[in-house]
Scaffold this motif. Sequence first.
Motif, PDB file in Angstrom:
ATOM      1  N   THR A   9       0.848  -1.186   0.000  1.00 26.72           N
ATOM      2  CA  THR A   9       0.000   0.000   0.000  1.00 26.72           C
ATOM      3  C   THR A   9       0.892   1.248   0.000  1.00 26.72           C
ATOM      4  O   THR A   9       2.065   1.183   0.392  1.00 26.72           O
ATOM      5  CB  THR A   9      -0.885   0.023   1.262  1.00 26.72           C
ATOM      6  OG1 THR A   9      -0.024   0.164   2.396  1.00 26.72           O
ATOM      7  CG2 THR A   9      -1.697  -1.248   1.416  1.00 26.72           C
ATOM      8  N   ILE A  33      -3.412  -7.603   5.294  1.00 24.49           N
ATOM      9  CA  ILE A  33      -4.515  -6.863   5.930  1.00 24.49           C
ATOM     10  C   ILE A  33      -5.877  -7.340   5.427  1.00 24.49           C
ATOM     11  O   ILE A  33      -6.891  -7.110   6.091  1.00 24.49           O
ATOM     12  CB  ILE A  33      -4.329  -5.326   5.774  1.00 24.49           C
ATOM     13  CG1 ILE A  33      -4.242  -4.912   4.314  1.00 24.49           C
ATOM     14  CG2 ILE A  33      -3.111  -4.862   6.571  1.00 24.49           C
ATOM     15  CD1 ILE A  33      -4.115  -3.385   4.113  1.00 24.49           C
ATOM     16  N   PHE A  39      -4.805  -7.646  13.004  1.00 24.58           N
ATOM     17  CA  PHE A  39      -5.434  -7.756  14.323  1.00 24.58           C
ATOM     18  C   PHE A  39      -4.755  -8.806  15.206  1.00 24.58           C
ATOM     19  O   PHE A  39      -5.195  -9.039  16.331  1.00 24.58           O
ATOM     20  CB  PHE A  39      -6.929  -8.077  14.167  1.00 24.58           C
ATOM     21  CG  PHE A  39      -7.678  -6.975  13.447  1.00 24.58           C
ATOM     22  CD1 PHE A  39      -7.925  -5.759  14.074  1.00 24.58           C
ATOM     23  CD2 PHE A  39      -8.109  -7.144  12.143  1.00 24.58           C
ATOM     24  CE1 PHE A  39      -8.580  -4.737  13.401  1.00 24.58           C
ATOM     25  CE2 PHE A  39      -8.771  -6.122  11.466  1.00 24.58           C
ATOM     26  CZ  PHE A  39      -9.011  -4.917  12.103  1.00 24.58           C
ATOM     27  N   SER A  71       3.353   6.226   9.442  1.00 23.88           N
ATOM     28  CA  SER A  71       4.444   6.341   8.463  1.00 23.88           C
ATOM     29  C   SER A  71       5.213   7.656   8.563  1.00 23.88           C
ATOM     30  O   SER A  71       6.439   7.676   8.430  1.00 23.88           O
ATOM     31  CB  SER A  71       3.900   6.147   7.042  1.00 23.88           C
ATOM     32  OG  SER A  71       2.870   7.081   6.775  1.00 23.88           O
TER      33      SER A  71
END
Length: 236
Positions: A9, A33, A39, A71
Amino acid sequence: MIDLYFWTTPNAYKVSILLEELEQPYRVMPVHIGKGEQFDPAFLAISPNNKVPAIVDHDGPGGRPLAMFESGAIMMYLAEKLASPLLPADPVGRYATVQWLMFQMGGVGPMLGQAHHFRKYAPETIPYAVERYTSEAHRLYGVIDRRLGEAEYLAGDAYTLADIATYPWLRPYKWQGQDIDAWPNLKRWYAAVRARPAVQRGLAVLAAKVDRSGAPPQGERWNNLFGGARLGARQA
Ligand SMILES: N[C@@H](CCC(=O)N[C@@H](CS)C(=O)NCC(=O)O)C(=O)O
């Protein structure tokens, strides 16, 4: 050694590109994810907001391990640790960089992310949301284009963290309903950043680690990313 927890991503690419620019050794640790791996309690101990990227610097301050999420904070930490000119030392250059980095963190990332969501991932088309985030993306592209009409890079004459943070978000410009040819200054900058070997390496190193079709997530994967599974996962 630095461990980079990632998925493929834009926010994670920011950190792999920076690590390549800094020529630092690092290990990449995929966090799927879509499958809900964000999680896992072990990952939540590093990244309590259940998002990538996150890092563990095994040689952190005082020689002790340091875990970080967000980030922008990770980028500032790494550049500062290595006294890199990607976060200039002089106050004018430094705060120009921080300012455009915050613009990316608070504006470009969230708004373009919502454009992705409502144009690509939403289970139904909601015209109001599509229009809202597509036009906000357009406005942000205009801000960037005007800035790059007066300076070579976002923070001024030099390539900095701000450029590294912004570039991965503009790569999927078609997903955001944008036409890069409409913005000559942005397009010039985009080509210059894309041509950097560290940028190419930072993109390739993560993409090589995961098998990702690019198709929108569906079913359980959609539920882990956007649906009710997220609340249950936090309570488990
Ligand atoms: N502000 C955060 C945003 C991170 C973020 O949104 N990560 C997304 C992927 S780009 C994620 O991990 N999503 C998983 C989830 O929300 O469960 C940053 O810049 O690090």
